[in-house]
Design a protein around this motif. Sequence first.
Motif, PDB file in Angstrom:
ATOM      1  N   ARG A   1       2.254   5.063 -18.535  1.00  6.95           N
ATOM      2  CA  ARG A   1       2.319   3.659 -18.982  1.00  6.95           C
ATOM      3  C   ARG A   1       3.166   2.820 -18.025  1.00  6.95           C
ATOM      4  O   ARG A   1       2.805   1.702 -17.679  1.00  6.95           O
ATOM      5  N   LEU A   2       4.286   3.382 -17.585  1.00  6.52           N
ATOM      6  CA  LEU A   2       5.152   2.691 -16.635  1.00  6.52           C
ATOM      7  C   LEU A   2       4.459   2.560 -15.279  1.00  6.52           C
ATOM      8  O   LEU A   2       4.545   1.511 -14.626  1.00  6.52           O
ATOM      9  N   LEU A   3       3.767   3.589 -14.872  1.00  5.92           N
ATOM     10  CA  LEU A   3       3.004   3.562 -13.626  1.00  5.92           C
ATOM     11  C   LEU A   3       2.000   2.418 -13.648  1.00  5.92           C
ATOM     12  O   LEU A   3       1.938   1.609 -12.712  1.00  5.92           O
TER      13      LEU A   3
ATOM     14  N   LEU B   1       1.733   6.157  -7.307  1.00  6.39           N
ATOM     15  CA  LEU B   1       0.691   7.095  -7.749  1.00  6.39           C
ATOM     16  C   LEU B   1       1.158   8.545  -7.623  1.00  6.39           C
ATOM     17  O   LEU B   1       0.928   9.365  -8.506  1.00  6.39           O
ATOM     18  N   ARG B   2       1.821   8.837  -6.522  1.00  3.77           N
ATOM     19  CA  ARG B   2       2.339  10.190  -6.315  1.00  3.77           C
ATOM     20  C   ARG B   2       3.383  10.534  -7.381  1.00  3.77           C
ATOM     21  O   ARG B   2       3.360  11.619  -7.964  1.00  3.77           O
ATOM     22  N   ALA B   3       4.273   9.580  -7.662  1.00  3.66           N
ATOM     23  CA  ALA B   3       5.298   9.802  -8.684  1.00  3.66           C
ATOM     24  C   ALA B   3       4.653  10.002 -10.052  1.00  3.66           C
ATOM     25  O   ALA B   3       5.104  10.833 -10.844  1.00  3.66           O
TER      26      ALA B   3
ATOM     27  N   HIS C   1       0.826  -1.212   0.000  1.00  2.17           N
ATOM     28  CA  HIS C   1       0.000   0.000   0.000  1.00  2.17           C
ATOM     29  C   HIS C   1       0.860   1.263   0.000  1.00  2.17           C
ATOM     30  O   HIS C   1       0.534   2.240  -0.687  1.00  2.17           O
ATOM     31  N   ARG C   2       1.959   1.241   0.732  1.00  4.82           N
ATOM     32  CA  ARG C   2       2.874   2.391   0.709  1.00  4.82           C
ATOM     33  C   ARG C   2       3.501   2.550  -0.678  1.00  4.82           C
ATOM     34  O   ARG C   2       3.615   3.663  -1.196  1.00  4.82           O
TER      35      ARG C   2
ATOM     36  N   GLY D   1       4.643  13.535 -12.417  1.00  5.69           N
ATOM     37  CA  GLY D   1       5.378  13.440 -13.669  1.00  5.69           C
ATOM     38  C   GLY D   1       6.756  12.822 -13.545  1.00  5.69           C
ATOM     39  O   GLY D   1       7.576  12.947 -14.447  1.00  5.69           O
ATOM     40  N   GLN D   2       7.031  12.141 -12.431  1.00  4.03           N
ATOM     41  CA  GLN D   2       8.344  11.517 -12.249  1.00  4.03           C
ATOM     42  C   GLN D   2       8.470  10.218 -13.034  1.00  4.03           C
ATOM     43  O   GLN D   2       9.581   9.791 -13.343  1.00  4.03           O
ATOM     44  N   ILE D   3       7.341   9.577 -13.320  1.00  7.39           N
ATOM     45  CA  ILE D   3       7.347   8.382 -14.153  1.00  7.39           C
ATOM     46  C   ILE D   3       6.196   8.481 -15.150  1.00  7.39           C
ATOM     47  O   ILE D   3       5.175   9.122 -14.870  1.00  7.39           O
TER      48      ILE D   3
END
Length: 105
Positions: free
Chosen positions: A73-75, A62-64, A55-56, A68-70
């Motif tokens: 599609r990768l998320l 989700l935050r990343a 969960h963490r 815009g850090q990832i």
Amino acid sequence: LEENLPLIEEPELNDAINDFKKRLIGVLEATNPQAENYSATVAEQKLQELQDVYHRLKNHLLRAGTQGQIAVRLLVTYLDIMSHFRRIAEQSEKAAHYWLSLRRK
């Protein structure tokens, strides 16, 4: 667990993913009911720890993604993979429980 997974450049997120993988392996090892040191209590505890880490990690992913850090599609790829791994761990714990109950009969 690492084959074919795209690399994420963000070090903190990579650390969280690696922690999840280590805990997943720990659950799979702990849920072997034929192991000499098998303990249903330990297996349940390790599964709960994995779920907490999951969960963490999900929140971190989700935050990343929203920052815009990832790439999206990768998320989605990582969310799907981690969800499947979590489900495998849950099924492994459940299977160990049922296996033991069948052996007692």
